[in-house]
Design a protein around this motif. Structure first.
Motif, short mmCIF file in Angstrom:
data_model
loop_
_atom_site.label_atom_id
_atom_site.label_comp_id
_atom_site.label_asym_id
_atom_site.label_seq_id
_atom_site.Cartn_x
_atom_site.Cartn_y
_atom_site.Cartn_z
N GLU A 136 4.87 -46.80 105.65
CA GLU A 136 4.60 -45.85 106.73
C GLU A 136 3.29 -45.11 106.49
N GLY A 137 3.12 -44.60 105.28
CA GLY A 137 1.93 -43.84 104.97
C GLY A 137 0.67 -44.68 105.03
N LEU A 138 0.73 -45.92 104.52
CA LEU A 138 -0.44 -46.81 104.54
C LEU A 138 -0.81 -47.18 105.97
N ILE A 139 0.19 -47.40 106.80
CA ILE A 139 -0.08 -47.74 108.21
C ILE A 139 -0.78 -46.58 108.91
N ILE A 140 -0.33 -45.37 108.63
CA ILE A 140 -0.97 -44.20 109.24
C ILE A 140 -2.41 -44.07 108.75
N MET A 141 -2.63 -44.24 107.46
CA MET A 141 -3.99 -44.16 106.92
C MET A 141 -4.89 -45.20 107.56
N LYS A 172 1.77 -51.41 89.61
CA LYS A 172 0.37 -51.73 89.36
C LYS A 172 -0.31 -52.27 90.61
N ALA A 173 0.45 -53.03 91.39
CA ALA A 173 -0.13 -53.66 92.58
C ALA A 173 -0.38 -52.67 93.70
N VAL A 174 0.57 -51.76 93.91
CA VAL A 174 0.49 -50.91 95.10
C VAL A 174 -0.05 -49.51 94.84
N LEU A 175 -0.08 -49.09 93.58
CA LEU A 175 -0.49 -47.72 93.28
C LEU A 175 -1.91 -47.44 93.75
N LEU A 176 -2.78 -48.44 93.69
CA LEU A 176 -4.17 -48.24 94.07
C LEU A 176 -4.42 -48.32 95.58
N PHE A 177 -3.42 -48.76 96.34
CA PHE A 177 -3.66 -48.92 97.78
C PHE A 177 -4.00 -47.60 98.47
N PRO A 178 -3.22 -46.53 98.27
CA PRO A 178 -3.61 -45.27 98.91
C PRO A 178 -4.99 -44.79 98.46
N LYS A 197 15.38 -45.70 104.13
CA LYS A 197 15.57 -45.83 105.58
C LYS A 197 14.45 -46.68 106.16
N LEU A 198 14.45 -47.98 105.82
CA LEU A 198 13.28 -48.80 106.06
C LEU A 198 13.11 -49.25 107.51
N ASP A 199 14.11 -49.91 108.06
CA ASP A 199 13.94 -50.50 109.38
C ASP A 199 13.62 -49.47 110.44
N ARG A 200 14.28 -48.34 110.39
CA ARG A 200 14.07 -47.30 111.39
C ARG A 200 12.67 -46.71 111.26
N GLU A 201 12.19 -46.55 110.03
CA GLU A 201 10.89 -45.92 109.82
C GLU A 201 9.73 -46.84 110.17
N ALA A 202 9.90 -48.12 109.96
CA ALA A 202 8.79 -49.05 110.14
C ALA A 202 8.28 -49.10 111.56
N SER A 203 9.08 -48.69 112.54
CA SER A 203 8.67 -48.76 113.94
C SER A 203 8.35 -47.40 114.53
N ARG A 204 8.10 -46.39 113.69
CA ARG A 204 7.92 -45.03 114.19
C ARG A 204 6.47 -44.61 114.30
N LYS A 225 -7.21 -53.45 111.83
CA LYS A 225 -5.99 -53.74 112.58
C LYS A 225 -5.23 -54.89 111.93
N ASN A 226 -5.93 -55.96 111.57
CA ASN A 226 -5.28 -57.11 110.95
C ASN A 226 -4.65 -56.73 109.61
N PHE A 227 -5.35 -55.91 108.84
CA PHE A 227 -4.80 -55.51 107.55
C PHE A 227 -3.57 -54.65 107.73
N ARG A 228 -3.60 -53.76 108.73
CA ARG A 228 -2.43 -52.93 109.02
C ARG A 228 -1.23 -53.81 109.39
N ASP A 229 -1.47 -54.83 110.22
CA ASP A 229 -0.40 -55.74 110.61
C ASP A 229 0.10 -56.54 109.41
N LEU A 230 -0.80 -56.88 108.53
CA LEU A 230 -0.45 -57.67 107.36
C LEU A 230 0.52 -56.93 106.44
N LEU A 231 0.39 -55.62 106.37
CA LEU A 231 1.27 -54.85 105.50
C LEU A 231 2.74 -55.02 105.87
#
Length: 237
Positions: free
Chosen positions: A41-46, A102-108, A17-24, A155-161
């Motif tokens: 969603e989780g990375l943006i919140i973090m 491999k790319a995203v597992l380390l982000f959190p 449920k991507l589009d709806r969640e991305a703006s929440r 802020k910029n990194f959050r927007d970049l995601l």
């Protein structure tokens, strides 16, 4: 690997449920970690909570505020829980495999480490407040520059995601370099103040702890920016 929709934004994983969640963002900020249903969603919140920690700590270092320091502690604990939830969801998701995993597992985990480093600065703010240790006017000016830039980077990194925007990537790369150079220049200036007697000895280790923590945060963010650059090149539309 042939489904381009999956990789258009590689961080929209776990939930379909991507589009709806991305703006929440406003609605999910206070959600329990287990209620977050998508990696993006989780990375943006973090990142939002890390930025809030940066701004609270900046204020607490300038004017001692026990409530702001305590709020930082709460945010740090929430970030730890959110990291555990996201890692568990990633590992259990059949959509997260191969090079994407491999790319995203380390982000959190990297964002959690940023939280750990902010908690180290929180400890500095607590000691400074309890013992009434002053920072010089020059140190206060330097800290304002550091935290202003760091907050903007988060802020910029959050927007970049959500965009993988090449212009934002370029801006962040320059900001990483600028922040890294700041920590070096400010450390050297601090040594001069200490030698010249303008820095209270008790404040010296506290100030250097802040610089070390900011340097570590910058490194984790830079590592993730580099990963985003690679993903943007590999999966650009």
């Amino acid at each position: 690997m042939k489904n381009k929709q999956v990789f258009f934004n590689p961080f929209r994983l776990i939930s379909p449920k991507l589009d709806r969640e991305a703006s929440r963002l406003a609605n999910i900020y206070d959600s329990a970690p287990e209620e977050l249903t998508c990696l993006e969603e989780g990375l943006i919140i973090m990142l939002t909570k890390l930025r809030e920690m940066a701004e609270l700590l900046h204020k607490s270092l300038l004017l001692e505020d026990k409530e702001k320091i305590a709020k930082c502690g709460q945010l740090g604990r929430e970030i730890h829980e959110e990291e555990k939830s996201l890692i568990n969801a990633l590992i259990c998701s059949p959509r997260t495999t191969g090079d994407i995993l491999k790319a995203v597992l380390l982000f959190p985990a990297r964002l959690e480490r940023c939280g750990d480093l902010f908690e180290s600065i929180q400890n500095v703010a607590s000691i400074k407040a309890i013992e009434g240790i002053p920072f010089s006017d020059k140190a206060v000016t330097e800290l304002t520059k550091l935290f202003t830039l760091l907050s903007d980077m988060l802020k910029n990194f959050r927007d970049l995601l959500t965009t993988l925007n090449p212009t934002l990537l370029d801006i962040l790369n320059k900001q990483h370099e600028e922040l890294g150079q700041m920590t070096v220049d400010f450390a050297l200036a601090h040594e001069d103040r200490l030698i010249d007697g303008y820095c209270v000895p008790k404040a010296s280790s506290l100030y250097m702890d802040i610089l070390d923590s900011v340097r570590g945060i910058n490194q984790h963010l830079q590592d993730m920016t580099n990963s985003l650059n690679t993903l943007a090149e590999k999966y650009k539309a």
